[in-house]
Design an enzyme around this catalytic site. Sequence first.
Site, PDB file in Angstrom:
ATOM      1  N   LYS A 196      33.877  28.787  34.904  1.00  0.00           N
ATOM      2  CA  LYS A 196      33.998  28.667  36.356  1.00  0.00           C
ATOM      3  C   LYS A 196      32.732  29.211  37.022  1.00  0.00           C
ATOM      4  CE  LYS A 196      35.119  30.957  39.951  1.00  0.00           C
ATOM      5  NZ  LYS A 196      34.275  30.345  40.973  1.00  0.00           N
ATOM      6  N   GLU A 405      26.084  48.627  47.268  1.00  0.00           N
ATOM      7  CA  GLU A 405      25.211  47.560  46.768  1.00  0.00           C
ATOM      8  C   GLU A 405      24.980  46.539  47.897  1.00  0.00           C
ATOM      9  OE1 GLU A 405      26.733  44.739  43.747  1.00  0.00           O
ATOM     10  OE2 GLU A 405      24.795  44.988  42.765  1.00  0.00           O
TER      11      GLU A 405
HETATM   12  P1  NDP Z   1      32.171  37.889  43.619  1.00  0.00           P
HETATM   13  O1  NDP Z   1      32.411  39.023  42.709  1.00  0.00           O
HETATM   14  O2  NDP Z   1      33.229  37.484  44.582  1.00  0.00           O
HETATM   15  O3  NDP Z   1      31.824  36.543  42.777  1.00  0.00           O
HETATM   16  C1  NDP Z   1      31.533  36.454  41.412  1.00  0.00           C
HETATM   17  C2  NDP Z   1      32.392  35.369  40.761  1.00  0.00           C
HETATM   18  O4  NDP Z   1      33.749  35.755  40.793  1.00  0.00           O
HETATM   19  C3  NDP Z   1      32.326  34.027  41.478  1.00  0.00           C
HETATM   20  O5  NDP Z   1      32.406  32.977  40.549  1.00  0.00           O
HETATM   21  C4  NDP Z   1      33.568  34.089  42.340  1.00  0.00           C
HETATM   22  O6  NDP Z   1      34.012  32.829  42.752  1.00  0.00           O
HETATM   23  C5  NDP Z   1      34.539  34.732  41.382  1.00  0.00           C
HETATM   24  N1  NDP Z   1      35.721  35.317  42.011  1.00  0.00           N
HETATM   25  C6  NDP Z   1      35.857  35.796  43.271  1.00  0.00           C
HETATM   26  N2  NDP Z   1      37.125  36.248  43.473  1.00  0.00           N
HETATM   27  C7  NDP Z   1      37.790  36.049  42.316  1.00  0.00           C
HETATM   28  C8  NDP Z   1      39.124  36.312  41.881  1.00  0.00           C
HETATM   29  N3  NDP Z   1      40.025  36.862  42.696  1.00  0.00           N
HETATM   30  N4  NDP Z   1      39.467  35.985  40.624  1.00  0.00           N
HETATM   31  C9  NDP Z   1      38.567  35.445  39.779  1.00  0.00           C
HETATM   32  N5  NDP Z   1      37.303  35.153  40.133  1.00  0.00           N
HETATM   33  C10 NDP Z   1      36.900  35.465  41.376  1.00  0.00           C
HETATM   34  O7  NDP Z   1      30.843  38.127  44.371  1.00  0.00           O
HETATM   35  P2  NDP Z   1      30.465  37.617  45.841  1.00  0.00           P
HETATM   36  O8  NDP Z   1      29.945  36.258  45.712  1.00  0.00           O
HETATM   37  O9  NDP Z   1      31.576  37.814  46.807  1.00  0.00           O
HETATM   38  O10 NDP Z   1      29.330  38.653  46.180  1.00  0.00           O
HETATM   39  C11 NDP Z   1      29.723  39.895  46.722  1.00  0.00           C
HETATM   40  C12 NDP Z   1      28.898  41.000  46.182  1.00  0.00           C
HETATM   41  O11 NDP Z   1      29.119  41.080  44.788  1.00  0.00           O
HETATM   42  C13 NDP Z   1      27.406  40.836  46.313  1.00  0.00           C
HETATM   43  O12 NDP Z   1      26.962  41.219  47.564  1.00  0.00           O
HETATM   44  C14 NDP Z   1      26.931  41.750  45.217  1.00  0.00           C
HETATM   45  O13 NDP Z   1      26.970  43.066  45.708  1.00  0.00           O
HETATM   46  C15 NDP Z   1      27.976  41.607  44.139  1.00  0.00           C
HETATM   47  N6  NDP Z   1      27.569  40.662  43.092  1.00  0.00           N
HETATM   48  C16 NDP Z   1      27.104  41.184  41.930  1.00  0.00           C
HETATM   49  C17 NDP Z   1      26.645  40.344  40.961  1.00  0.00           C
HETATM   50  C18 NDP Z   1      26.100  40.864  39.684  1.00  0.00           C
HETATM   51  O14 NDP Z   1      25.225  40.221  39.095  1.00  0.00           O
HETATM   52  N7  NDP Z   1      26.603  41.969  39.186  1.00  0.00           N
HETATM   53  C19 NDP Z   1      26.615  38.897  41.126  1.00  0.00           C
HETATM   54  C20 NDP Z   1      27.188  38.449  42.374  1.00  0.00           C
HETATM   55  C21 NDP Z   1      27.631  39.323  43.301  1.00  0.00           C
HETATM   56  P3  NDP Z   1      33.513  32.198  44.158  1.00  0.00           P
HETATM   57  O15 NDP Z   1      32.172  32.727  44.454  1.00  0.00           O
HETATM   58  O16 NDP Z   1      33.509  30.756  43.847  1.00  0.00           O
HETATM   59  O17 NDP Z   1      34.530  32.607  45.159  1.00  0.00           O
END
Ligand code: NDP
Length: 502
Positions: A196, A405
């Site tokens: 996903k 973050e």
């Molecule tokens: P998320 O943690 O929401 O997204 C990461 C992945 O998880 C995406 O594929 C997202 O899907 C999916 N996801 C979201 N909610 C769920 C759920 N309930 N169950 C299963 N999968 C889920 O990150 P965000 O895009 O909201 O970013 C928010 C913050 O997260 C950023 O500002 C950053 O601080 C942090 N982040 C950290 C990352 C890292 O590399 N460690 C990478 C990305 C974000 P979808 O986006 O399609 O909703």
Amino acid sequence: MTTHAIPYESQLTPETLAFLRRLPGRLLIGGQWIASVAGRTFTTYEPSTGQPLAEVYQAEAEDVDRAVAAARAALEGPWRRITPLERERLLHRLADLIEQRAQELAEIETLDNGKPLSASKAIDVPSTVDMFRYFAGWPTKIEGAVKPVSIPNRLNYTLREPVGVVGAIIPWNFPLSLISWKLGPALAAGNTVVLKPAEQTPLSAIRFCELVCEAGFPDGVVNLAQGPGEITGAALVAHPGVDKIAFTGSTEVGRLIMKAAAGNLKRLSLELGGKSPHIIFADANVSQAARAAAGAIFGNAGQSCNAGSRLLVQRPAYEQALEIITRRAEAIRVGPGMDARSEMGPLTSAEHYQRVTGYIRSGVEQGAAVRVGAARPAGVPEGGYFVSPTVFDQVRDDMAIVREEIFGPVLAAMPFDTPEEAARLANATPYGLAAGVWTRDVATAHRMAGLLQAGTVWVNCYSQFDPASPFGGYKQSGFGREMGHEALEHYLETKSVWVATS
Ligand code: NDP
């Protein structure tokens, strides 16, 4: 079905144009490219203009069900019968195809994510190839052991077996290469996968899965279910037919996943957020360290889990380091990823743009001093999600820009006096992903490496990644490791077999 104007059309290769014209993006289930059952789609946006880029079918719970069933059937069918040598060949073939399609994949990544094309070409695509090549070497080297048990007439040995069906949930900051971080070890260990991607950046995952099919993986070994986290991701995490979730993303969603995965006690590996300290001692090569510190926070527009977002500089070198970083921040050319002059692209989504600019506002309101940035860059397209490289000084521990973050090109700088104080400040965070230390004193270097609570410590360098070296978090930066044989372990079970020999 809506189609959107193709941005930067004249700059794209015929292959990329052909890919974009094949959209809307379909789901890949059991080797078939299909629309979702409900037929709903979502839109992905081009970050430098904020204009719609493509439509993609959205997988709902019912589609996820079918993807998991296809993964299970492949696991118990053709994939189980494939020899380790054949798994190696398939992974090498996939790496070769990605390499051959490098230009096209880089263009797709840049259009969807916003990062400069030069970065997609130099970092994202080659590191993906390297990761699959590294893991291609593993299937023939996964060994059990004969155990020296003390019970007479008993033979005991271990078998290493795949965990089963893996749900791989990928974020939007390195959409293609993070696929390889999960699927490299998952496939090398003999698992099947439901992938996903993030809803903001599903396009490179679609093209990647086309290459999986072309490489000759049996149907159902890799399935693709695009859609929002709270619908598609949540359905995957809760699904009783999924044995493991491999996740990269926010700590907040990592926590949700732990709870939601409890039903069938799924295996989890979580690579989460960070607030990584970059520590420069006064005896370091300060100008080299400061340039590296700028790269550590402004690279990928700060959208990296390991971004060096807190700068700690020993007081005598503080002004010099800040001056160099400020000058570098002023010089960075911010612009569209498809513009060859751009060194830093826009942020990836409108929502994230709001989040990052909100943090910048909070820094100003809470009294931090802006050394540079905190304004929209000049000359960028209207509607794009552009943020200037920003450096805050005179910060306090209780400020949101120091504690949370931001995931953008925003640095919070503070001075320190002693190594103990540097370690205390560096560790004063719930995160523990990475840290950087710059010093010419070998004793200080090793001492700090021991004191820092982080999964990776870089000494006199930063952001070094290699498929052989494990990467992952301490504390709330998650658990489990990506890369190296350490990653492989998370995709394997150990079976202990006892045989009566008389
Ligand atoms: P998320 O943690 O929401 O997204 C990461 C992945 O998880 C995406 O594929 C997202 O899907 C999916 N996801 C979201 N909610 C769920 C759920 N309930 N169950 C299963 N999968 C889920 O990150 P965000 O895009 O909201 O970013 C928010 C913050 O997260 C950023 O500002 C950053 O601080 C942090 N982040 C950290 C990352 C890292 O590399 N460690 C990478 C990305 C974000 P979808 O986006 O399609 O909703």
